[in-house]
Design a protein around this motif. Structure first.
Motif, mmCIF file in Angstrom:
data_model
loop_
_atom_site.group_PDB
_atom_site.id
_atom_site.type_symbol
_atom_site.label_atom_id
_atom_site.label_comp_id
_atom_site.label_asym_id
_atom_site.label_seq_id
_atom_site.Cartn_x
_atom_site.Cartn_y
_atom_site.Cartn_z
ATOM 1 N N VAL A 185 -50.988 -36.111 30.596
ATOM 2 C CA VAL A 185 -51.262 -37.032 29.008
ATOM 3 C C VAL A 185 -53.386 -36.627 29.245
ATOM 4 O O VAL A 185 -53.855 -37.025 29.767
ATOM 5 C CB VAL A 185 -51.105 -38.938 29.728
ATOM 6 C CG1 VAL A 185 -51.717 -39.141 28.434
ATOM 7 C CG2 VAL A 185 -49.957 -38.664 29.778
ATOM 8 N N ALA A 198 -55.428 -38.017 27.118
ATOM 9 C CA ALA A 198 -55.992 -39.879 26.309
ATOM 10 C C ALA A 198 -57.728 -39.317 25.544
ATOM 11 O O ALA A 198 -58.413 -38.451 26.603
ATOM 12 C CB ALA A 198 -55.342 -40.186 26.818
ATOM 13 N N CYS A 243 -49.493 -39.013 20.632
ATOM 14 C CA CYS A 243 -49.058 -40.455 20.747
ATOM 15 C C CYS A 243 -49.870 -40.684 19.799
ATOM 16 O O CYS A 243 -51.113 -41.475 20.459
ATOM 17 C CB CYS A 243 -49.348 -40.684 22.427
ATOM 18 S SG CYS A 243 -49.978 -39.994 23.668
ATOM 19 N N ILE A 254 -48.994 -44.269 24.569
ATOM 20 C CA ILE A 254 -48.956 -43.281 25.764
ATOM 21 C C ILE A 254 -48.149 -45.113 27.514
ATOM 22 O O ILE A 254 -47.175 -44.588 27.944
ATOM 23 C CB ILE A 254 -50.311 -43.731 26.504
ATOM 24 C CG1 ILE A 254 -51.190 -42.666 24.897
ATOM 25 C CG2 ILE A 254 -50.591 -43.152 27.921
ATOM 26 C CD1 ILE A 254 -52.510 -42.205 25.639
ATOM 27 N N LYS A 287 -52.489 -38.142 34.312
ATOM 28 C CA LYS A 287 -53.651 -38.699 32.978
ATOM 29 C C LYS A 287 -54.454 -38.369 33.396
ATOM 30 O O LYS A 287 -55.654 -38.194 34.022
ATOM 31 C CB LYS A 287 -53.701 -40.694 33.219
ATOM 32 C CG LYS A 287 -51.380 -41.023 32.871
ATOM 33 C CD LYS A 287 -51.943 -42.542 32.925
ATOM 34 C CE LYS A 287 -50.781 -43.149 32.702
ATOM 35 N NZ LYS A 287 -50.767 -44.752 33.059
#
Length: 309
Positions: free
Chosen positions: A7, A9, A34, A106, A193
């Motif tokens: 992920v 972000a 996302c 997410i 993440k």
């Protein structure tokens, strides 16, 4: 060996898109977006969607897949992403990259969201008519009566969450808060993440310049074409609300641009506050590719020791 979902972000404007293409190339992965607004095909400029050239470089999912007239939610995103990972992507790839800044989307994939009853289409239509006729105060009054607990927790300016809570109350006869368990669901894959961040002044400068770039790309024209649909939830977002106010004659175009910049600053702060509550994130400056590469090498053992982002 478990599959891995990586992920990527971070707040809006931080520089996720270009880095995501490089990470996807390293992993041999497509990109799962996302972003709760880039999913709508009519608003590519105001959502800073990947360019046609970027989309050609790496296959993307959930970019321009739906119309602003479609109802879409984090729960639907969770279902569709998990189905795509299980049936199509993980059988072909050891690791998949998901990137974006929509916090609930997410969390829906990584932690799951509470199972909610389906909402009847006629009920949703009726509530939308009530909203158009009576405004938000009427909707909020109903929610406060039926579920005071959720009323005092929810962002009362977030039209979508308020409406969804009231929909569940009316559909089931039970408070929406009674369905919210806040327990994370187990996933069959590992999750790594990464969250990107910059110094506040650097981030704001990038945001301000990007807003000006959007205006040059035709954001004003994009918003004007969508003005007849201004009450749609998909358009209840920074960039369009301010320009709609300009079209109404309430503010000048120059003031609208300044408000877009300032409201984007606020949204970036909100994103950072949300991400910082999750202790699973590894934080990096976007240009710290050497450290990001080391993390990916540790998380994705199939990668060679020579990583160059």
């Amino acid at each position: 060996m478990k599959n891995t979902l990586v992920v990527l972000a971070g707040p809006t404007g931080v520089g996720k898109t270009e880095l995501s293409l490089r990470i996807a190339g390293l992993l041999g992965s497509p990109v799962l977006s996302c972003d709760s607004r880039q999913i709508f095909r009519e608003i590519p400029i105001g959502t800073a969607a990947p360019s046609p050239e970027q989309l050609r470089r790496v296959k993307h999912y959930f970019i321009g897949d739906h119309s602003i007239h479609d109802y879409y939610s984090a729960a639907r995103f969770e279902t569709e992403v998990l189905d795509l990972l299980e049936k199509e992507l993980f059988p072909k790839h050891h690791s998949i990259l998901m990137t974006g800044g929509s916090m609930m989307y997410i969390d829906a994939v990584c932690k799951g969201i509470d199972d909610m009853p389906d909402v009847d289409g006629d009920l949703r239509k009726n509530l939308l008519e009530q909203y158009r006729d009576g405004g938000m105060d009427h909707i909020l009054a109903q929610l406060k009566l039926l579920d005071p607990e959720y009323y005092h927790q929810v962002d009362l300016k977030n039209y979508k969450r308020v409406m969804h809570g009231l929909e569940i109350c009316l559909m089931t006869g039970k408070p929406f808060s009674s369905f919210r368990q806040h327990s994370a669901k187990q996933r069959s894959f590992d999750i790594v993440k990464i969250c990107l961040n910059r110094d506040r002044s650097e981030l704001y400068d990038r945001i301000d310049r990007r807003v000006l770039d959007m205006m040059q790309q035709g954001l004003c024209e994009e918003a004007r074409n969508l003005y007849p649909f201004r009450n749609l939830n998909a358009l209840n977002t920074v960039g369009y609300k301010e320009l709609f106010a300009h079209f109404d004659g309430d503010i000048s175009l120059e003031e609208a641009v300044v408000r877009i910049q300032n409201n984007t600053h606020k949204y970036a702060r909100k994103q950072l506050t949300w991400f910082k509550k999750d202790k699973d994130y590894h934080w990096f400056h976007p240009e710290n590719t050497e450290e990001i590469g080391r993390l990916l090498k540790t998380a994705c053992s199939f990668l060679s020791s020579e990583i160059n982002l």
